[in-house]
Each structure stands twice: as structure tokens, then as C-alpha cells.
Design a protein around this motif. Structure first.
Motif, PDB file in Angstrom:
ATOM      1  N   ILE A  47      -3.981   7.389  13.173  1.00  0.00           N
ATOM      2  CA  ILE A  47      -5.346   7.789  13.769  1.00  0.00           C
ATOM      3  C   ILE A  47      -6.546   7.871  12.113  1.00  0.00           C
ATOM      4  N   ASP A  48      -7.449   8.230  12.740  1.00  0.00           N
ATOM      5  CA  ASP A  48      -8.493   8.262  11.304  1.00  0.00           C
ATOM      6  C   ASP A  48      -9.083   9.927  12.488  1.00  0.00           C
ATOM      7  N   GLY A  62      -7.605  -1.189  12.859  1.00  0.00           N
ATOM      8  CA  GLY A  62      -6.146  -0.760  13.696  1.00  0.00           C
ATOM      9  C   GLY A  62      -5.979   0.649  14.178  1.00  0.00           C
ATOM     10  N   ALA A  63      -7.261   1.194  13.223  1.00  0.00           N
ATOM     11  CA  ALA A  63      -7.112   2.741  13.626  1.00  0.00           C
ATOM     12  C   ALA A  63      -8.256   3.213  14.796  1.00  0.00           C
ATOM     13  N   ARG A  64      -7.633   4.332  15.104  1.00  0.00           N
ATOM     14  CA  ARG A  64      -7.840   4.825  16.243  1.00  0.00           C
ATOM     15  C   ARG A  64      -8.990   6.250  15.763  1.00  0.00           C
ATOM     16  N   GLN A  82       6.176   8.427  19.313  1.00  0.00           N
ATOM     17  CA  GLN A  82       6.103   7.923  18.956  1.00  0.00           C
ATOM     18  C   GLN A  82       5.892   8.603  17.126  1.00  0.00           C
ATOM     19  N   PRO A  83       5.324   7.455  16.102  1.00  0.00           N
ATOM     20  CA  PRO A  83       5.468   8.751  15.240  1.00  0.00           C
ATOM     21  C   PRO A  83       3.739   8.395  15.008  1.00  0.00           C
ATOM     22  N   ILE A  84       3.467   9.327  14.428  1.00  0.00           N
ATOM     23  CA  ILE A  84       1.926   9.804  14.092  1.00  0.00           C
ATOM     24  C   ILE A  84       1.335   9.644  12.196  1.00  0.00           C
ATOM     25  N   LEU A  85       0.576   8.264  12.455  1.00  0.00           N
ATOM     26  CA  LEU A  85       0.141   8.093  10.414  1.00  0.00           C
ATOM     27  C   LEU A  85      -1.342   8.409  11.474  1.00  0.00           C
ATOM     28  N   MET A  86      -2.145   9.392   9.977  1.00  0.00           N
ATOM     29  CA  MET A  86      -2.880  10.085  10.064  1.00  0.00           C
ATOM     30  C   MET A  86      -3.894   9.737   8.321  1.00  0.00           C
ATOM     31  N   TYR A  87      -5.225  10.162   8.626  1.00  0.00           N
ATOM     32  CA  TYR A  87      -5.720  10.614   7.380  1.00  0.00           C
ATOM     33  C   TYR A  87      -7.156  10.081   7.463  1.00  0.00           C
ATOM     34  N   CYS A  88      -7.503  10.693   6.068  1.00  0.00           N
ATOM     35  CA  CYS A  88      -9.126  11.271   6.180  1.00  0.00           C
ATOM     36  C   CYS A  88      -9.672  11.064   5.255  1.00  0.00           C
ATOM     37  N   GLN A  89     -10.466  11.474   4.390  1.00  0.00           N
ATOM     38  CA  GLN A  89     -10.996  10.876   3.401  1.00  0.00           C
ATOM     39  C   GLN A  89     -10.434  11.296   2.376  1.00  0.00           C
ATOM     40  N   GLY A  90      -9.771  11.955   2.183  1.00  0.00           N
ATOM     41  CA  GLY A  90      -8.798  13.327   1.604  1.00  0.00           C
ATOM     42  C   GLY A  90      -7.548  13.512   1.916  1.00  0.00           C
ATOM     43  N   GLN A  96      -5.425  19.439   8.451  1.00  0.00           N
ATOM     44  CA  GLN A  96      -5.835  20.566   9.971  1.00  0.00           C
ATOM     45  C   GLN A  96      -5.124  20.043  11.372  1.00  0.00           C
ATOM     46  N   ALA A  97      -6.163  19.034  11.222  1.00  0.00           N
ATOM     47  CA  ALA A  97      -4.823  18.164  12.950  1.00  0.00           C
ATOM     48  C   ALA A  97      -3.198  17.904  12.858  1.00  0.00           C
ATOM     49  N   ALA A  98      -3.241  18.018  11.353  1.00  0.00           N
ATOM     50  CA  ALA A  98      -1.184  17.810  11.348  1.00  0.00           C
ATOM     51  C   ALA A  98      -0.703  19.627  11.892  1.00  0.00           C
TER      52      ALA A  98
END
Length: 126
Positions: A47-48, A62-64, A82-90, A96-98
Motif C-alpha cells: 500500500i502506497d 504492485g502497490a495500491r 495478510q501482512p500490510i506493507l506500507m510506504y509514503c515519501q518518508g 498515521q495510517a498504521a
């Protein structure tokens, strides 16, 4: 001490509490270095959490895109098993999403250490 002074103290206290809460790491959020993150991409939901224009400018293949501002409304799109793999710019938006996800029963939540700005893998531009 006057009422104005008391109000100023209360406002400053509220501002400090908000800043601490916003930037304090989410309890339960696990950081992953790039190598580990890349190796886990096929095992989880990628997740982006950046804004759509940032996502279109380049994202991990592959990111949503679920912007952090929409996470509360769209978290039902995510699977808790299922695991959630997230990222943002930094890291701040991922944090916050976590916090939202962990508060709502998600337990396997990971973030890309260093964020997209430090990503060395392949990307896709829309």
C-alpha cells in the motif's frame, strides 16, 4: 495569573500533545529495511499511502494507492489475515495510517524504512 495566561498555557499544552501524538511511532508498526521489504512484497498487501499525484509520478510495482486521508474509509479493502506493507515519501504518513490500522484490529503492519524517497528498486509511472 489572568485568564488569558491560563488559556495560552492550555493551548500550548494541546499543541505540544498533538505534535507528540502525531509523530510518535505507532505501537506495533514494524520497520523493514529495503532488502527485507523487497523480499516480502509477494507475501503481503503493498500500500502506497501518498496522494494520487505522487503515486502517478512513480510507485513501487504492485502497490495500491490508498492515501492516508482515505485510510479510515477504505481499510475495509484490506485483509487482516495478510501482512500490510506500507510506504509514503518518508515515514510520517505511513505512521498515521498504521495507527488507524492497528487501532482497528490489523496486527501485521510494516513500513519501508526510509520511505519511497530512498527506494532503490523498480518503479512504475502512470
Amino acid at each position: 495569573m489572568g485568564i488569558e495566561t491560563i488559556l495560552v498555557i492550555i493551548l500550548w499544552g494541546a499543541l505540544i500533545a498533538y505534535i507528540v501524538w502525531r509523530f510518535m511511532p505507532a505501537r506495533g508498526l514494524k520497520k523493514m529495511k529495503q532488502e527485507e521489504f523487497r523480499a516480502s512484497l509477494r507475501k503481503g498487501q503493498l500500500i502506497d499511502v501518498r496522494e494520487p499525484n505522487e503515486y502517478k509520478g512513480g510507485h513501487i510495482i504492485g502497490a495500491r494507492n490508498i492515501p492516508v486521508g482515505q485510510m479510515k474509509l477504505r481499510m475495509k479493502e484490506l485483509r487482516k489475515d495478510q501482512p500490510i506493507l506500507m510506504y509514503c515519501q518518508g515515514k510520517s504518513r505511513t505512521n498515521q495510517a498504521a495507527k488507524l490500522l492497528l487501532k482497528n484490529g490489523f496486527t501485521d503492519v510494516y513500513m519501508l524504512e526510509g520511505g519511497f524517497k530512498n527506494w532503490k528498486g523498480k518503479i512504475k509511472k502512470d
